[in-house]
Design a protein around this motif. Structure first.
Motif, PDB file in Angstrom:
ATOM      1  N   TYR A   1      27.143   6.015 -11.839  1.00 29.45           N
ATOM      2  CA  TYR A   1      27.970   6.374 -12.984  1.00 29.45           C
ATOM      3  C   TYR A   1      29.017   5.301 -13.255  1.00 29.45           C
ATOM      4  O   TYR A   1      29.759   4.904 -12.357  1.00 29.45           O
ATOM      5  CB  TYR A   1      28.663   7.711 -12.702  1.00 29.45           C
ATOM      6  CG  TYR A   1      29.566   8.215 -13.820  1.00 29.45           C
ATOM      7  CD1 TYR A   1      29.055   8.427 -15.104  1.00 29.45           C
ATOM      8  CD2 TYR A   1      30.903   8.498 -13.577  1.00 29.45           C
ATOM      9  CE1 TYR A   1      29.876   8.905 -16.117  1.00 29.45           C
ATOM     10  CE2 TYR A   1      31.730   8.991 -14.586  1.00 29.45           C
ATOM     11  CZ  TYR A   1      31.208   9.183 -15.854  1.00 29.45           C
ATOM     12  OH  TYR A   1      32.012   9.660 -16.871  1.00 29.45           O
ATOM     13  N   ASP A   2      29.054   4.836 -14.496  1.00 30.24           N
ATOM     14  CA  ASP A   2      30.101   3.943 -14.976  1.00 30.24           C
ATOM     15  C   ASP A   2      31.114   4.804 -15.718  1.00 30.24           C
ATOM     16  O   ASP A   2      30.882   5.215 -16.855  1.00 30.24           O
ATOM     17  CB  ASP A   2      29.496   2.881 -15.897  1.00 30.24           C
ATOM     18  CG  ASP A   2      30.553   1.995 -16.558  1.00 30.24           C
ATOM     19  OD1 ASP A   2      31.742   2.124 -16.209  1.00 30.24           O
ATOM     20  OD2 ASP A   2      30.175   1.185 -17.425  1.00 30.24           O
TER      21      ASP A   2
ATOM     22  N   LEU B   1      28.724   6.327 -18.722  1.00 33.64           N
ATOM     23  CA  LEU B   1      27.315   5.968 -18.813  1.00 33.64           C
ATOM     24  C   LEU B   1      26.678   5.996 -17.430  1.00 33.64           C
ATOM     25  O   LEU B   1      27.282   5.569 -16.447  1.00 33.64           O
ATOM     26  CB  LEU B   1      27.187   4.565 -19.410  1.00 33.64           C
ATOM     27  CG  LEU B   1      25.793   4.070 -19.782  1.00 33.64           C
ATOM     28  CD1 LEU B   1      25.251   4.850 -20.986  1.00 33.64           C
ATOM     29  CD2 LEU B   1      25.828   2.575 -20.086  1.00 33.64           C
ATOM     30  N   TYR B   2      25.447   6.477 -17.378  1.00 31.85           N
ATOM     31  CA  TYR B   2      24.707   6.551 -16.118  1.00 31.85           C
ATOM     32  C   TYR B   2      23.584   5.524 -16.107  1.00 31.85           C
ATOM     33  O   TYR B   2      22.905   5.303 -17.124  1.00 31.85           O
ATOM     34  CB  TYR B   2      24.108   7.949 -15.929  1.00 31.85           C
ATOM     35  CG  TYR B   2      25.149   9.020 -15.725  1.00 31.85           C
ATOM     36  CD1 TYR B   2      25.522   9.431 -14.449  1.00 31.85           C
ATOM     37  CD2 TYR B   2      25.775   9.622 -16.820  1.00 31.85           C
ATOM     38  CE1 TYR B   2      26.490  10.404 -14.266  1.00 31.85           C
ATOM     39  CE2 TYR B   2      26.745  10.600 -16.637  1.00 31.85           C
ATOM     40  CZ  TYR B   2      27.092  10.980 -15.369  1.00 31.85           C
ATOM     41  OH  TYR B   2      28.057  11.941 -15.182  1.00 31.85           O
ATOM     42  N   TYR B   3      23.385   4.916 -14.938  1.00 33.52           N
ATOM     43  CA  TYR B   3      22.251   4.023 -14.704  1.00 33.52           C
ATOM     44  C   TYR B   3      21.255   4.758 -13.811  1.00 33.52           C
ATOM     45  O   TYR B   3      21.636   5.297 -12.772  1.00 33.52           O
ATOM     46  CB  TYR B   3      22.714   2.735 -14.021  1.00 33.52           C
ATOM     47  CG  TYR B   3      23.528   1.846 -14.927  1.00 33.52           C
ATOM     48  CD1 TYR B   3      22.918   0.875 -15.713  1.00 33.52           C
ATOM     49  CD2 TYR B   3      24.912   1.984 -15.006  1.00 33.52           C
ATOM     50  CE1 TYR B   3      23.663   0.060 -16.556  1.00 33.52           C
ATOM     51  CE2 TYR B   3      25.673   1.178 -15.848  1.00 33.52           C
ATOM     52  CZ  TYR B   3      25.038   0.217 -16.616  1.00 33.52           C
ATOM     53  OH  TYR B   3      25.780  -0.581 -17.459  1.00 33.52           O
TER      54      TYR B   3
ATOM     55  N   TYR C   1      16.890   2.920 -16.717  1.00 29.38           N
ATOM     56  CA  TYR C   1      17.389   3.533 -17.945  1.00 29.38           C
ATOM     57  C   TYR C   1      18.908   3.635 -17.888  1.00 29.38           C
ATOM     58  O   TYR C   1      19.506   3.653 -16.814  1.00 29.38           O
ATOM     59  CB  TYR C   1      16.828   4.955 -18.105  1.00 29.38           C
ATOM     60  CG  TYR C   1      15.332   5.052 -18.218  1.00 29.38           C
ATOM     61  CD1 TYR C   1      14.681   4.927 -19.447  1.00 29.38           C
ATOM     62  CD2 TYR C   1      14.544   5.302 -17.084  1.00 29.38           C
ATOM     63  CE1 TYR C   1      13.301   5.031 -19.552  1.00 29.38           C
ATOM     64  CE2 TYR C   1      13.159   5.408 -17.180  1.00 29.38           C
ATOM     65  CZ  TYR C   1      12.549   5.273 -18.417  1.00 29.38           C
ATOM     66  OH  TYR C   1      11.174   5.380 -18.516  1.00 29.38           O
ATOM     67  N   THR C   2      19.520   3.740 -19.061  1.00 30.47           N
ATOM     68  CA  THR C   2      20.886   4.234 -19.147  1.00 30.47           C
ATOM     69  C   THR C   2      20.844   5.563 -19.888  1.00 30.47           C
ATOM     70  O   THR C   2      19.936   5.809 -20.690  1.00 30.47           O
ATOM     71  CB  THR C   2      21.831   3.263 -19.884  1.00 30.47           C
ATOM     72  OG1 THR C   2      21.367   3.079 -21.230  1.00 30.47           O
ATOM     73  CG2 THR C   2      21.901   1.936 -19.161  1.00 30.47           C
TER      74      THR C   2
ATOM     75  N   LYS D   1      23.399   9.230 -21.225  1.00 27.63           N
ATOM     76  CA  LYS D   1      24.612  10.035 -21.335  1.00 27.63           C
ATOM     77  C   LYS D   1      24.261  11.439 -20.865  1.00 27.63           C
ATOM     78  O   LYS D   1      23.263  12.022 -21.302  1.00 27.63           O
ATOM     79  CB  LYS D   1      25.106  10.094 -22.795  1.00 27.63           C
ATOM     80  CG  LYS D   1      25.534   8.752 -23.373  1.00 27.63           C
ATOM     81  CD  LYS D   1      26.936   8.387 -22.938  1.00 27.63           C
ATOM     82  CE  LYS D   1      27.442   7.151 -23.668  1.00 27.63           C
ATOM     83  NZ  LYS D   1      28.836   6.809 -23.298  1.00 27.63           N
TER      84      LYS D   1
ATOM     85  N   GLN E   1      19.708   6.344 -23.398  1.00 26.14           N
ATOM     86  CA  GLN E   1      20.290   5.406 -24.352  1.00 26.14           C
ATOM     87  C   GLN E   1      19.507   4.104 -24.467  1.00 26.14           C
ATOM     88  O   GLN E   1      19.360   3.551 -25.551  1.00 26.14           O
ATOM     89  CB  GLN E   1      21.726   5.074 -23.934  1.00 26.14           C
ATOM     90  CG  GLN E   1      22.629   6.280 -23.749  1.00 26.14           C
ATOM     91  CD  GLN E   1      22.936   6.971 -25.055  1.00 26.14           C
ATOM     92  OE1 GLN E   1      23.496   6.376 -25.967  1.00 26.14           O
ATOM     93  NE2 GLN E   1      22.577   8.239 -25.150  1.00 26.14           N
TER      94      GLN E   1
ATOM     95  N   TYR F   1      25.980   0.157  -9.993  1.00 28.43           N
ATOM     96  CA  TYR F   1      26.700  -0.663 -10.976  1.00 28.43           C
ATOM     97  C   TYR F   1      27.993  -1.181 -10.364  1.00 28.43           C
ATOM     98  O   TYR F   1      28.704  -0.437  -9.683  1.00 28.43           O
ATOM     99  CB  TYR F   1      27.005   0.180 -12.211  1.00 28.43           C
ATOM    100  CG  TYR F   1      27.904  -0.491 -13.217  1.00 28.43           C
ATOM    101  CD1 TYR F   1      27.458  -1.589 -13.956  1.00 28.43           C
ATOM    102  CD2 TYR F   1      29.215  -0.048 -13.411  1.00 28.43           C
ATOM    103  CE1 TYR F   1      28.284  -2.210 -14.884  1.00 28.43           C
ATOM    104  CE2 TYR F   1      30.043  -0.670 -14.339  1.00 28.43           C
ATOM    105  CZ  TYR F   1      29.579  -1.751 -15.068  1.00 28.43           C
ATOM    106  OH  TYR F   1      30.405  -2.359 -15.979  1.00 28.43           O
TER     107      TYR F   1
ATOM    108  N   LEU G   1      22.949  -7.042 -16.611  1.00 27.16           N
ATOM    109  CA  LEU G   1      22.645  -5.778 -17.294  1.00 27.16           C
ATOM    110  C   LEU G   1      21.366  -5.847 -18.127  1.00 27.16           C
ATOM    111  O   LEU G   1      20.872  -4.823 -18.586  1.00 27.16           O
ATOM    112  CB  LEU G   1      23.822  -5.354 -18.170  1.00 27.16           C
ATOM    113  CG  LEU G   1      25.150  -5.082 -17.441  1.00 27.16           C
ATOM    114  CD1 LEU G   1      26.183  -4.527 -18.420  1.00 27.16           C
ATOM    115  CD2 LEU G   1      24.957  -4.108 -16.274  1.00 27.16           C
TER     116      LEU G   1
END
Length: 377
Positions: A59-60, A65-67, A82-83, A85, A99, A130, A164
């Motif tokens: 989680y950023d 935003l999640y990776y 993937y990213t 929400k 996303q 991240y 990224l």
């Protein structure tokens, strides 16, 4: 009288310091309270890719935003992440909206090969984290050890630092005991670098193997757990600086039929505090669809650095300590193949959230679950 007062003040200060030390050492054990879950449908696609095999999440907070890394070995689509929400409303999981999708690139800037047709050029993604300090990512590949009469694939695991856009930047220098070998020494197949986590200052990165190295002893069975290693790397130098022994639990259930496949190993880790990790042990036995997933708080403070131990068998050393804080069997809901966890956003009451995700192995018989817990400290 003055000397007496000074002595009293000094005693009070010493007593106060003693209390502070005692409070720090006796910090209450955290617990996890289940809040909500959702399931990503098996047939869901995103930008012409099959959504599944989600084996790591991070989680950023700044971007909310999640990776999510996918463990597709370029069989269904190119190896990727993937990213997304994830919407939490009134502490309830409402939706997950993907996303973007990014293809992972190898050291030559090329897409990884298809495991079925070009196994030596494939990868096996397992976890991703991240780094906001560098606005970049690190991900792990398990490599492969396949030694049969008609096939031989010996591919080392790796810790890969990327931008990224998925472009390769650096690779950590792995210790010799993580090199895949034809003889039964080093890592077993498909149970190598599984979890990754940075410390809170992004100066160290921790990773783990899922099951014991051949030289460290047997895999877990229904009577005994095996010994695995937790690895600590310096982020700047990309070198391994410490290894710690960790005792697995026995396999939770006897497989049916007896003697069929069963496993217990560490599927994910999350840095929790100084010298402490949250460790996820996931046990699966043939004949039972659900997994038994336990979360432990692990402390490395007194653990021996076994980096220079050729084997953990017949050795005297201090293991990393562990304490159970959650057995998902107690939740009364179906739990699948949990392989990723991350701190999520603060909840409405200000408490931290912890988010878990399961890997469905691209199987219609399994589920991709997202579960949210409240962290109680």
């Amino acid at each position: 009288m003055r000397k007496f007062l000074i002595l009293v003040v000094l005693q009070a200060v010493l007593f106060s310091c003693s209390n502070l030390k005692q409070t720090a050492e006796n910090k209450p054990t955290p617990s996890l309270k289940f809040i909500s879950s959702l399931e990503i449908p098996f047939n869901q696609t995103f930008q012409d890719t099959k959504v599944g095999g989600l084996s790591g999440i991070d989680y950023d907070a700044k971007q909310d935003l999640y990776y999510l890394i996918c463990d597709d070995r370029s069989v269904f689509n190119d190896s990727r992440f993937y990213t997304a929400k994830i919407r939490l409303i009134e502490n309830k999981l409402k939706s997950i909206h993907f996303q973007s999708i990014t293809t992972l690139k190898d050291e030559n800037g090329k897409n990884y090969g298809n495991w079925n047709t070009r196994p030596t050029t494939a990868c096996d993604p397992e976890d991703m984290r991240y780094n906001p300090k560098t606005n970049s990512l690190v991900w792990s590949s398990e490599g492969a050890r396949v030694v049969t009469a008609d096939k031989e694939v010996l591919q080392n695991p790796s810790l890969n630092f990327i931008d990224l856009k998925g472009n390769f930047k650096f690779k950590a220098k792995l210790p010799a005991n993580l090199e895949i070998q034809k003889k039964e020494k080093g890592p077993r197949n498909n149970t190598t670098l599984e979890g990754i986590t940075f410390d809170f200052k992004y100066k160290n990165i921790y990773t783990n193997i899922e099951e014991p190295l051949f030289e460290d002893g047997d895999q877990a069975n229904t009577s005994n757990g095996g010994l695995i290693r937790l690895y600590q790397f310096n982020v700047k130098t990309k070198k391994n600086i410490a290894q710690y022994g960790y005792q697995l639990e026995p396999i939770a259930l006897e497989p049916n039929p007896k003697g069929a496949f069963a496993i217990n190993g560490v599927s994910a880790i999350q840095y929790y505090g100084k010298n402490q990790l949250l460790v996820v042990e996931r046990s699966y036995s043939t004949g039972t669809q659900a997994c038994t997933v336990k979360v432990f708080i692990c402390d490395l403070k007194k653990a021996t650095n076994v980096k220079n131990y050729g084997s953990l068998k017949n050795q005297k050393f201090e293991l990393a300590s562990k304490k159970l804080i959650l057995n998902m069997d107690d939740l009364g809901i179906f739990i699948d193949n949990i392989e990723g966890l991350t701190f999520g956003p603060k909840l409405a009451n200000g408490h931290p959230s912890i988010i878990f995700i399961s890997d469905n192995n691209f199987s219609e018989m399994q589920k991709t679950q997202v579960l949210v817990f409240e962290l109680l400290e």
